[in-house]
Design an enzyme around this catalytic site. Structure first.
Site, PDB file in Angstrom:
ATOM      1  N   ASP A 196      -0.244   5.241   0.727  1.00 12.10           N
ATOM      2  CA  ASP A 196      -0.536   6.208   1.786  1.00 12.10           C
ATOM      3  C   ASP A 196      -0.620   5.543   3.165  1.00 12.10           C
ATOM      4  O   ASP A 196      -1.386   4.606   3.362  1.00 12.10           O
ATOM      5  CB  ASP A 196      -1.851   6.945   1.500  1.00 12.10           C
ATOM      6  CG  ASP A 196      -1.750   7.822   0.253  1.00 12.10           C
ATOM      7  OD1 ASP A 196      -0.627   8.019  -0.240  1.00 12.10           O
ATOM      8  OD2 ASP A 196      -2.794   8.290  -0.225  1.00 12.10           O
ATOM      9  N   ASP A 227       0.864  -1.176   0.000  1.00 14.74           N
ATOM     10  CA  ASP A 227       0.000   0.000   0.000  1.00 14.74           C
ATOM     11  C   ASP A 227       0.913   1.242   0.000  1.00 14.74           C
ATOM     12  O   ASP A 227       2.085   1.162   0.360  1.00 14.74           O
ATOM     13  CB  ASP A 227      -0.863  -0.037   1.266  1.00 14.74           C
ATOM     14  CG  ASP A 227      -1.656   1.227   1.469  1.00 14.74           C
ATOM     15  OD1 ASP A 227      -2.293   1.675   0.496  1.00 14.74           O
ATOM     16  OD2 ASP A 227      -1.640   1.780   2.588  1.00 14.74           O
ATOM     17  N   ASP A 269      -1.754  -0.528   5.923  1.00 20.79           N
ATOM     18  CA  ASP A 269      -2.150   0.073   7.207  1.00 20.79           C
ATOM     19  C   ASP A 269      -3.649   0.215   7.399  1.00 20.79           C
ATOM     20  O   ASP A 269      -4.100   0.471   8.507  1.00 20.79           O
ATOM     21  CB  ASP A 269      -1.531   1.477   7.339  1.00 20.79           C
ATOM     22  CG  ASP A 269      -2.181   2.472   6.396  1.00 20.79           C
ATOM     23  OD1 ASP A 269      -2.324   2.136   5.204  1.00 20.79           O
ATOM     24  OD2 ASP A 269      -2.580   3.560   6.838  1.00 20.79           O
TER      25      ASP A 269
HETATM   26  C1  2M8 Z   1      -7.236   8.780  -1.984  1.00 19.07           C
HETATM   27  O1  2M8 Z   1      -6.883   7.584  -1.398  1.00 19.07           O
HETATM   28  C2  2M8 Z   1      -6.524   7.518  -0.031  1.00 19.07           C
HETATM   29  C3  2M8 Z   1      -5.933   6.148   0.217  1.00 19.07           C
HETATM   30  O2  2M8 Z   1      -6.003   5.666   1.475  1.00 19.07           O
HETATM   31  C4  2M8 Z   1      -7.672   7.784   0.920  1.00 19.07           C
HETATM   32  O3  2M8 Z   1      -8.776   7.246   0.774  1.00 19.07           O
HETATM   33  O4  2M8 Z   1      -7.419   8.546   1.856  1.00 19.07           O
HETATM   34  C5  2M8 Z   1      -7.194   8.604  -3.495  1.00 19.07           C
HETATM   35  O5  2M8 Z   1      -8.055   9.481  -4.050  1.00 19.07           O
HETATM   36  C6  2M8 Z   1      -5.834   8.808  -4.106  1.00 19.07           C
HETATM   37  O6  2M8 Z   1      -5.954   8.879  -5.512  1.00 19.07           O
HETATM   38  C7  2M8 Z   1      -5.161  10.027  -3.546  1.00 19.07           C
HETATM   39  O7  2M8 Z   1      -3.830  10.084  -3.985  1.00 19.07           O
HETATM   40  C8  2M8 Z   1      -5.174  10.002  -2.037  1.00 19.07           C
HETATM   41  C9  2M8 Z   1      -4.512  11.242  -1.485  1.00 19.07           C
HETATM   42  O8  2M8 Z   1      -4.612  11.327  -0.095  1.00 19.07           O
HETATM   43  O9  2M8 Z   1      -6.506   9.902  -1.574  1.00 19.07           O
HETATM   44 MG    MG Z   2      -3.014   3.218   3.445  1.00 17.17          MG
HETATM   45 MG    MG Z   3      -4.276   2.913   0.266  1.00 14.10          MG
END
Ligand code: 2M8
Ligand code: MG
Ligand code: MG
Length: 262
Positions: free
Chosen positions: A8, A6, A208
């Site tokens: 983020d 993963d 995570d």
């Molecule tokens: C979004 O994804 C993250 C992944 O955990 C979220 O839901 O917080 C997506 O839209 C992704 O494309 C984007 O880069 C990310 C940015 O925080 O948010």
């Molecule tokens: Mg994540």
């Molecule tokens: Mg993710």
């Protein structure tokens, strides 16, 4: 060995999107020719940029929470307008259902398709260029829900009737095809690797958040990286689990330090 990760909150820091603490391991894996498959909610456009920065080109990727699988050119040439194989539903179809449900039931939510880049910047803290890449959706839609929980259950039920499902990321709920997910995508790619190698391959997955559980369950070794949420992150029996003390890329390093002797 194949590593699925993963981004983020895992390889990338939840706030700064930095991965420095993991860089040494990325170098080691690269030198050992171990593929690191980015397995993320992000779009193919975002992944392409990160693969460049992380020097993970010529490796498959799993984007949009498993709803989009991209293969390197030498694996397969696919002639299509999308960046990979779409599993479940295409973005336009998802948007169509979302707009129709909102009109009909007054559901209170907003998705990336409803807003401008500035709103995405405000939600995510991404710089403008990256926010634009995040908006290039092909197979899933991140939404923020403003309504009450009763409406949310109804919303989820109606999505199911349209063969769509919700999964939860760090900041957003993600709407995508009901058959799509990081778990099925990891399973499918692991089978591809095994087929190409002519023997089973060992997989490590690092994640995570709740949307990573399918991926962790589909791997041999699971690293549950400490997250900024109170979800228990249950992993099924039979998978070798390690839970980190540290967050993000520090936790990523901690997990591999624990699993692999250097
Ligand atoms: C979004 O994804 C993250 C992944 O955990 C979220 O839901 O917080 C997506 O839209 C992704 O494309 C984007 O880069 C990310 C940015 O925080 O948010
Ligand atoms: Mg994540
Ligand atoms: Mg993710």
């Amino acid at each position: 060995l194949v590593v699925f990760t993963d981004l983020d909150g895992s390889l990338l820091d939840h706030h700064s999107y930095d991965w420095q603490p993991a860089q040494e391991w990325l170098n080691t894996l690269s030198a050992a020719k171990v593929p690191v498959v980015l397995t993320t909610s992000k779009t193919a456009a975002e992944v392409a940029e990160l693969q460049r920065k992380l020097e993970l080109t010529e490796v498959p990727f799993i984007a949009e929470n498993g709803a989009l699988i991209g293969l390197p050119d030498r694996w397969q040439k696919h002639e299509s307008s999308t960046s990979g194989h779409i599993i479940g539903a295409a973005y336009e179809d998802i948007r169509h259902v979302l707009v129709a449900l909102r009109q009909r039931y007054d559901f209170e939510f907003r998705g990336f398709g409803d807003v401008n880049a500035q709103q995405v910047i405000d939600w995510t803290g991404l710089p403008l260029e990256n926010a634009k890449l995040a908006m290039q959706r092909e197979a899933s839609e991140p939404i923020i829900w403003f309504g009450n929980s009763l409406d949310f259950s109804r919303f989820e039920k109606y999505l199911h009737q349209e063969k769509l499902a919700l999964t939860r990321g760090g900041r957003f709920w993600h709407v995508m095809g009901a058959d799509a997910g990081k778990g099925p995508a990891v399973k499918w790619l692991s089978d591809c690797y095994a087929e190409r190698a002519g023997k089973p391959v060992v997989s490590i997955a690092l994640g995570d958040g709740p949307n990573d559980i399918g991926m962790l369950n589909a791997s041999d070794y699971a690293v549950v990286i400490r997250g900024h949420h109170d979800h228990k992150m249950p992993v099924k029996e039979g998978v070798n689990v390690f839970r980190t003390e540290q967050y993000g890329p520090e936790g990523w390093k901690e997990g591999l330090d624990h699993l692999i002797d250097r």
